[in-house]
Design a protein around this motif. Sequence first.
Motif, PDB file in Angstrom:
ATOM      1  N   LYS A  17      -1.964   8.546   0.796  1.00  0.00           N
ATOM      2  CA  LYS A  17      -3.440   7.907   0.918  1.00  0.00           C
ATOM      3  C   LYS A  17      -4.473   9.039   0.583  1.00  0.00           C
ATOM      4  O   LYS A  17      -5.507   9.072   0.768  1.00  0.00           O
TER       5      LYS A  17
ATOM      6  N   SER B 145       0.971  -1.225  -0.046  1.00  0.00           N
ATOM      7  CA  SER B 145       0.119   0.109   0.196  1.00  0.00           C
ATOM      8  C   SER B 145       0.799   1.282   0.022  1.00  0.00           C
ATOM      9  O   SER B 145       1.823   1.254   0.699  1.00  0.00           O
TER      10      SER B 145
ATOM     11  N   CYS C  79       5.175   1.123  -4.719  1.00  0.00           N
ATOM     12  CA  CYS C  79       3.976   0.737  -4.508  1.00  0.00           C
ATOM     13  C   CYS C  79       3.109   0.990  -5.660  1.00  0.00           C
ATOM     14  O   CYS C  79       3.006   2.418  -5.940  1.00  0.00           O
TER      15      CYS C  79
END
Length: 279
Positions: free
Chosen positions: A152, A148, A219
């Motif tokens: 975000k 991840s 990622c």
Amino acid sequence: MSGLNVSLGYFLAVTAFGASVRALFSRWPRLSFVLEFASSFMLVACWLEVQTIVDIGQWAGGLGPDVTLTILFVMLLTHGIVCGGATGNPSLVLMRFLLLESSTLPTVLAVAAHFLGAHLGLQVAVYYWNLELTDMHMIKNLMSRECSPALKVSLLQGVFTEGVSALIFYIIYLFLHRRSALLRVPVVALTLAFLFHVANEYTSAFLNPSLAYGVTFSCPGFTFMEYSVVYWLGPISGMALGLLLYMGHIPRIFARNLFYSQKTRYRLPKGDQGEKKKK
């Protein structure tokens, strides 16, 4: 606790490498980029393991947020002690360049060494995870292809978070720049750990382009350019703004102070001033 002991052994091995390189090359100032390479390698290799503990340790090893935050602080404190003046951070090296403390060639070599060290740190961490010495690392190895990203939020929010975090950090860093290492190193480590904790749900506040490259650029979820805008442009912009606000100008760009007057801090006694007027 056995999993944590394995991680501590990994930290000690990486730290020993960084300390060995510093002991071998610290006598040659022209090879300072080698120290930056080792500093970046040590920071990225250790941070990746800390990130593993943060992501998986809570439910695979019973390690709560208080433990992981303590481990991060101790890691940053150890990095500051072992690496000394080698920061492993391209933004800090660029700041020294803007402060006229470093010339162009050493700055370019240091930045290149940072990214090379970050890449090697990532490769070493991946090899270490592949050994699957603990359940936590086995899970990490299984999840490595679907990691991840630390980013975000949207790009605009990400740049803002990294920029504001960098602004706060660099103002504190500049204030402590000439202070004793006994004060500077713990405060810098505590500030970085605090900013990481606060921004963990946004960008993780790496404030370090090479560290972000090693930890999160691989990622999926964002392109290389999008990562670069957030984790390279954000910290560098925050650093430049912090330098401008702290000093009133950027020495390599502006010779004249834009914000603060250049009045002397020392005043002659009134008696001396009267004698000068009589003369």
